[in-house]
Write an enzyme that holds these catalytic residues in place. Structure first.
Site, PDB file in Angstrom:
ATOM      1  N   LEU A  97       0.833  -1.212   0.000  1.00  0.00           N
ATOM      2  CA  LEU A  97       0.000   0.000   0.000  1.00  0.00           C
ATOM      3  C   LEU A  97       0.859   1.249   0.000  1.00  0.00           C
ATOM      4  O   LEU A  97       0.456   2.291  -0.502  1.00  0.00           O
ATOM      5  CB  LEU A  97      -0.913   0.023   1.224  1.00  0.00           C
ATOM      6  CG  LEU A  97      -2.075  -0.969   1.245  1.00  0.00           C
ATOM      7  CD1 LEU A  97      -2.783  -0.894   2.568  1.00  0.00           C
ATOM      8  CD2 LEU A  97      -3.051  -0.682   0.121  1.00  0.00           C
ATOM      9  N   GLY A  98       2.029   1.170   0.577  1.00  0.00           N
ATOM     10  CA  GLY A  98       2.855   2.359   0.610  1.00  0.00           C
ATOM     11  C   GLY A  98       4.116   2.113   1.396  1.00  0.00           C
ATOM     12  O   GLY A  98       4.327   1.039   1.943  1.00  0.00           O
ATOM     13  N   GLU A  99       4.977   3.128   1.417  1.00  0.00           N
ATOM     14  CA  GLU A  99       6.186   2.965   2.213  1.00  0.00           C
ATOM     15  C   GLU A  99       6.703   4.297   2.705  1.00  0.00           C
ATOM     16  O   GLU A  99       6.393   5.345   2.142  1.00  0.00           O
ATOM     17  CB  GLU A  99       7.270   2.246   1.420  1.00  0.00           C
ATOM     18  CG  GLU A  99       7.829   3.036   0.260  1.00  0.00           C
ATOM     19  CD  GLU A  99       8.747   2.190  -0.590  1.00  0.00           C
ATOM     20  OE1 GLU A  99       9.640   1.566  -0.012  1.00  0.00           O
ATOM     21  OE2 GLU A  99       8.557   2.154  -1.807  1.00  0.00           O
ATOM     22  N   GLY A 100       7.462   4.236   3.772  1.00  0.00           N
ATOM     23  CA  GLY A 100       8.067   5.433   4.322  1.00  0.00           C
ATOM     24  C   GLY A 100       9.544   5.208   4.488  1.00  0.00           C
ATOM     25  O   GLY A 100      10.114   4.291   3.898  1.00  0.00           O
ATOM     26  N   GLN A 101      10.171   6.035   5.311  1.00  0.00           N
ATOM     27  CA  GLN A 101      11.620   5.963   5.401  1.00  0.00           C
ATOM     28  C   GLN A 101      12.093   4.650   6.029  1.00  0.00           C
ATOM     29  O   GLN A 101      13.065   4.060   5.592  1.00  0.00           O
ATOM     30  CB  GLN A 101      12.124   7.145   6.211  1.00  0.00           C
ATOM     31  CG  GLN A 101      13.575   7.422   5.936  1.00  0.00           C
ATOM     32  CD  GLN A 101      14.098   8.474   6.856  1.00  0.00           C
ATOM     33  OE1 GLN A 101      13.382   9.064   7.643  1.00  0.00           O
ATOM     34  NE2 GLN A 101      15.384   8.731   6.771  1.00  0.00           N
ATOM     35  N   GLY A 116       9.841   1.985   6.975  1.00  0.00           N
ATOM     36  CA  GLY A 116       8.882   0.895   7.003  1.00  0.00           C
ATOM     37  C   GLY A 116       7.980   0.880   5.795  1.00  0.00           C
ATOM     38  O   GLY A 116       8.089   1.706   4.898  1.00  0.00           O
ATOM     39  N   VAL A 144       3.810  -0.354   4.373  1.00  0.00           N
ATOM     40  CA  VAL A 144       2.454  -0.760   4.714  1.00  0.00           C
ATOM     41  C   VAL A 144       1.987  -1.750   3.652  1.00  0.00           C
ATOM     42  O   VAL A 144       2.046  -1.445   2.469  1.00  0.00           O
ATOM     43  CB  VAL A 144       1.496   0.453   4.739  1.00  0.00           C
ATOM     44  CG1 VAL A 144       0.132   0.016   5.247  1.00  0.00           C
ATOM     45  CG2 VAL A 144       2.052   1.567   5.597  1.00  0.00           C
ATOM     46  N   LYS A 183       1.421  -2.683   9.018  1.00  0.00           N
ATOM     47  CA  LYS A 183       2.543  -1.746   9.032  1.00  0.00           C
ATOM     48  C   LYS A 183       3.749  -2.483   9.572  1.00  0.00           C
ATOM     49  O   LYS A 183       3.672  -3.082  10.644  1.00  0.00           O
ATOM     50  CB  LYS A 183       2.255  -0.571   9.959  1.00  0.00           C
ATOM     51  CG  LYS A 183       1.326   0.441   9.385  1.00  0.00           C
ATOM     52  CD  LYS A 183       1.385   1.658  10.277  1.00  0.00           C
ATOM     53  CE  LYS A 183       0.302   2.642   9.938  1.00  0.00           C
ATOM     54  NZ  LYS A 183       0.370   3.806  10.815  1.00  0.00           N
ATOM     55  N   ASP A 190      -3.682  14.680   9.626  1.00  0.00           N
ATOM     56  CA  ASP A 190      -3.773  14.421   8.183  1.00  0.00           C
ATOM     57  C   ASP A 190      -5.165  13.917   7.830  1.00  0.00           C
ATOM     58  O   ASP A 190      -5.325  12.930   7.123  1.00  0.00           O
ATOM     59  CB  ASP A 190      -2.701  13.408   7.756  1.00  0.00           C
ATOM     60  CG  ASP A 190      -2.605  13.293   6.233  1.00  0.00           C
ATOM     61  OD1 ASP A 190      -3.086  14.211   5.534  1.00  0.00           O
ATOM     62  OD2 ASP A 190      -2.067  12.296   5.750  1.00  0.00           O
TER      63      ASP A 190
END
Ligand SMILES: *[C@@H]1O[C@H](CO)[C@@H](O)[C@H](O)[C@H]1NC(C)=O
Ligand SMILES: *[C@@H]1O[C@H](CO)[C@@H](O)[C@H](O)[C@H]1NC(C)=O
Ligand SMILES: *[C@@H]1O[C@H](CO)[C@@H](O)[C@H](O)[C@H]1NC(C)=O
Ligand SMILES: *[C@@H]1O[C@H](CO)[C@@H](O)[C@H](O)[C@H]1NC(C)=O
Ligand SMILES: *[C@@H]1O[C@H](CO)[C@@H](O)[C@H](O)[C@H]1NC(C)=O
Ligand SMILES: CC(=O)N[C@H]1CO[C@H](CO)[C@@H](O)[C@@H]1O
Length: 842
Positions: A554-558, A560, A562, A593, A697
């Site tokens: 679904l997505g990613e960050g620095q 981790g 999802v 997550k 958000d």
């Protein structure tokens, strides 16, 4: 200023192509460079309202062009302008008939037709297929519309449209720049669908092509390859809002065009030209089977009615298996003269994808009023484009210019950092990023620019801004320190309170904190509550990791990612008190997550903290933490996910319920559905507010929806590529949802329940526009930030979101209250919930 202008021209030249962001010059309606004879119309009411009076900001004759009689909805009256040469048209500005306050006629909406040869007319449509543009709301203010996509044309018709019988009058200006490529059409095979398992389908068609499509071949028009928009490195990401993956590229598969192994394209020009080069912007994401072409061979035709010359120009590219960036490939064309070109691009891999093609020819005609411009481009082009510069002084001059520019840029950066540090020491809480942006951002002295930018031009002058900022930050800071709902007052604020007023600066660490470790935002909670939590506060149970089956990222960050997973046996695992609505299924969809293995210990702590926070939340309209996997690495938290996806996706694919949608089986929602959604969101937020949690958000992309249209508020938005255009990037990786943020959050980094209320207002607006448009879609990110300054100053110059047509007036009033400048004037979530709920039961 001058140097920046030069820099812009140089980078444009370095890419050898038109840049829609800078091609915004007035073309001469107002200042008379377009002659009266070149402006015609389908009709005119009187001699004194003839087409020659359709000039923006001019008051000659009776002050505008007006077609004869009342305009009926079925009419197609038009004003026609001959620009005298092929032009890249980017903006249309319109105004009504004011005639020194004796006139009051204007066009509320209009369409555009255009023609490159004066014979064949085409209708313009925006990227979503809508041909109608919003026009004026009164007789005096001019309204500009950015053309997405821009048009290459010589003749333009403005066609006013109306829903009711009415009199219309128009004054106009057109903006753009000369189309020096001279390309009038290209022909190519239609682009194809890419359907790799495990990825979204990429549709690589030419969706803005204005020629004919027959038997899977495009011919006689221009489209995405000449719209000035170059694709991103990852072809699945797009620069446009709300389009499909692969939108920016035209792409083909090597085995789909027979066994020949090439794509053949034909290019026709306005006249014979001596071609120096062709630039092809091409994707090179080799990990997904996409590469630039391995070689190209071009044939030339000197006249339209002639044979292709026997001897082609061939060029082999250097393939690149290291750098996956999309790039321009320059193909030298050896100054061959031609009116038409036919090129074969040979595949180097399974896929080939182009987003832009431009041509450089040696014999550009000079036009008196563009001389400055074309000379500049020509001069700087030689720095980058012709390796055969025999002229050493030119080369040295170029190098010196570049070095000077670099020195100035370095100086600016240093100066900027120094200034910010000094200011920070004085404990002033405004953003480093804005401050530096305004100093180094686009400053332009071109008078046409000022007209084009809607917003306060004083921001374009760093000196003015510099004087303004302390004043701005001081009083805003005062209101931040006032805290709660107290009236902002500097005297109430002791330095101690100021220090503890919990207003983050956007330093690096804060940016990570704002985004959470997995790239989703974290709820902000009062610091004390978090610290007092202990291990036993994690009420969620440990779930066997092997029962989570990966479905989609679904997505990613620095630190981790999802994932969307299927959790086998989760309903049984959770047992009686399970919050899952469907108890019948054996497995359920969940969002997982997950912290990456290389995460820092700080990120690990943050992640555990996030788990603790999440496990405290228990409300029907807030996403629940279901279970965790923390006994071994990687750490995971498992939350609910819902099959209808997010509210933004859901609404944007639907129309409002009517007999039409009913008859045609179009997916629809009713007004009472929309109200029901609004109430649920306000109810969830009421719960968060009661715990003093700040979401930071809130937006439709963060509201998930189940089959029965129950809404649950989540927090994945920032990590998802799909919505990257909703976030403003700072320093390359920090992202902020500026279009949803209250002014005090943007200017002071202050996030409170009251700023969540602001975002709730924007979310309501999204719901009642059915998410068909991004908030402030006409403003760039920078203009949105400038608008924030206007909200703060509150001198009536701020731009509000408009009232959506579907939205009852009382509801729009409620939205407007959410956007009150002063915090006490904004409603609370409790108040919003009480105000919205009665609407539903009706
Ligand atoms: C605009 O162009 C369309 C074809 O695309 C044509 O049907 C229509 O008549 C044109 N209208 C005018 C006023 O030129
Ligand atoms: C291009 O592909 C998209 C997505 O599949 C589709 O919606 C659109 O209609 C196509 N455009 C044309 C002009 O074929
Ligand atoms: C192209 O270049 C040749 C000389 O190389 C010149 O004679 C000719 O006039 C040029 N053609 C045009 C259209 O400028
Ligand atoms: C075309 O793609 C196939 C794989 O689908 C590959 O085996 C073949 O070598 C490719 N042809 C060229 C010319 O690259
Ligand atoms: C543009 O460049 C060409 C060759 O580089 C040169 O012959 C021509 O004079 C230049 N034009 C201007 C206006 O500088
Ligand atoms: C700056 C410039 O050259 N302006 C000229 C534009 O064209 C008109 C008419 O062709 C001239 O009168 C201007 O001097």
């Amino acid at each position: 200023m001058h140097l920046f202008l030069l820099l812009i021209l140089q980078t444009t030249a370095a890419f050898g192509q038109i840049d829609p962001a800078h091609c915004r010059y007035a073309l001469g309606m107002e200042d008379g460079r377009i002659k009266d004879d070149d402006i015609t119309a389908s009709s005119q009411w009187y001699e004194t309202t003839g087409p020659q009076y359709a000039r923006l900001n001019r008051e000659e004759g009776d002050g505008a062009w007006c077609p004869e009689g009342q305009l009926e909805p079925s009419d197609s009256q038009y004003l026609q302008v001959d620009l005298g040469r092929l032009t890249f048209l980017t903006i249309v500005g319109t105004q009504g008939r004011y005639a020194r306050s004796s006139g009051n006629e204007f066009a509320r909406a209009y369409r555009l037709n255009y023609s490159r040869d004066g014979l064949l007319w085409k209708s313009w449509r925006n990227r979503l297929g809508n041909p109608v543009m919003e026009g004026n709301k009164n007789a005096y203010a001019s309204v500009i519309n950015d053309l997405h996509p821009p048009i290459v044309t010589r003749h333009v018709r403005l066609i006013p449209v109306t829903k009711l019988s009415t009199t219309v009058c128009m004054r106009v200006e057109l903006y753009g720049c000369p189309w020096d490529d001279g390309l009038i059409s290209y022909a190519a095979p239609e682009g194809q669908l890419m359907m790799p398992p495990g990825y979204p389908i990429a549709s690589l068609n030419d969706s803005t092509y204005d020629g004919t499509r027959e038997r899977r071949r495009l011919s006689g028009g221009l489209g995405q390859l000449t719209d000035g928009v170059i694709g991103l490195d990852d072809f699945l990401l797009t620069r446009q809002y709300h389009v499909w993956p692969g939108y920016d590229y035209l792409g083909w598969r090597n085995d789909s065009l027979g066994t020949q192994g090439f794509v053949e394209m034909e290019f026709v020009f306005d006249r014979q030209r001596n071609f120096t080069s062709m630039k092809v912007h091409s994707n090179n994401m080799f990990s997904r089977g996409v590469k630039i072409f391995s070689s190209v061979s071009c044939q030339f035709k000197p006249h339209l009615i002639a044979n292709w010359e026997a001897e082609p120009v061939a060029f082999k590219t250097v393939l690149d298996d290291r750098n996956p960036s999309a790039r321009y490939v320059t193909v030298p064309l050896n100054r061959r003269a031609a009116k038409s070109l036919r090129c074969r691009f040979y595949f180097a891999d399974v896929w080939m994808m182009f987003s832009e093609i431009s041509f450089q020819s040696g014999n550009e005609i000079k036009h008196n009023n563009h001389t400055f411009q074309s000379e500049q481009v020509n001069k700087t082009t030689s720095c980058f484009d012709s390796p055969d510069v025999s002229n050493t002084p030119v080369l040295i001059g170029c190098l010196v210019t570049i070095i000077l520019l670099l020195v100035i840029i370095i100086f600016l950066i240093l100066w900027c950092q120094y200034d910010c540090k000094v200011l920070e020491k004085k404990d002033r809480r405004y953003r480093l990023i804005d401050w530096c942006y305004f100093l180094s951002g686009p400053a332009n002295t071109d008078p046409h620019y000022e007209r084009v930018f809607l917003l306060d031009p004083q921001y374009q002058n760093p000196a003015v801004l510099r004087n303004k900022l302390p004043e701005l930050s001081q009083s805003a800071e005062a209101s931040a320190c006032g805290g709660g709902y107290a009236e902002p007052d500097v005297t109430q604020c002791t330095p101690h309170q100021c220090f503890h007023s919990n207003a983050p600066h956007y330093a690096e660490t804060d940016i990570v904190r704002l985004q959470g470790v997995t790239g989703s935002n974290m709820y902000a909670v009062p610091a004390l509550t978090v610290d007092s939590l202990t291990r036993k506060d994690i009420s969620a149970a440990e779930f066997p990791r092997q029962q989570l089956i990966f479905r989609e990222k679904l997505g990613e960050g620095q630190f981790g990612e999802v994932h969307l997973c299927e959790a086998e046996g989760l309903p049984e695992f959770l047992g009686e008190g399970s919050p899952l609505p469907d108890r019948d299924g054996h497995s359920v969809l969940v969002a997982v997550k997950q912290l990456r293995a290389d995460a820092t210990s700080q990120a690990r702590n943050d992640f555990l903290k996030e788990i603790k926070i999440m496990s405290r939340l228990n409300d029907p309209n807030i996403i629940r933490l279901l279970c965790v996997c923390v006994s071994s690495d990687p750490l995971c938290m498992v939350t609910e996910y819902m099959e209808n996806g997010d509210l933004n996706m859901f609404l944007s694919q639907r129309e409002i319920e009517s007999t039409l949608t009913y008859a045609n089986n179009i997916p629809s929602v009713s007004l009472s559905d929309l109200l029901h959604m609004s109430v649920q969101i306000s109810s969830g937020m009421k719960y968060l507010a009661s715990l003093n949690f700040v979401h930071r958000d809130l937006a439709t992309r963060n509201c998930l929806l189940d089959r029965r249209l129950t809404i649950k508020i989540a927090d994945f938005g920032m990590s998802r590529n799909l919505y990257s255009s909703d976030y403003y990037r700072i320093q390359g990786r920090a992202v902020l949802p500026i279009r949803w943020m209250a002014w005090e959050s943007i200017l002071l980094g202050k996030f409170t329940t009251a700023s969540d209320v602001w975002a709730f207002g924007v979310t309501l607006w999204e719901i009642f526009t059915l998410c068909k448009e991004q908030p402030y879609s006409l403003l760039s990110d920078e203009q949105v930030i400038e608008n924030t300054g206007e909200f703060f100053r509150n001198q009536g110059r701020q731009i509000f979101l408009y009232g959506p047509p579907l939205c009852p007036p009382s509801l729009f009033e409620l939205m407007m209250r959410c956007w009150s400048r002063d915090i006490p004037d904004r409603p609370t979530f409790e108040g919003l919930y009480q105000a919205l709920r009665p609407h539903v039961s009706q």
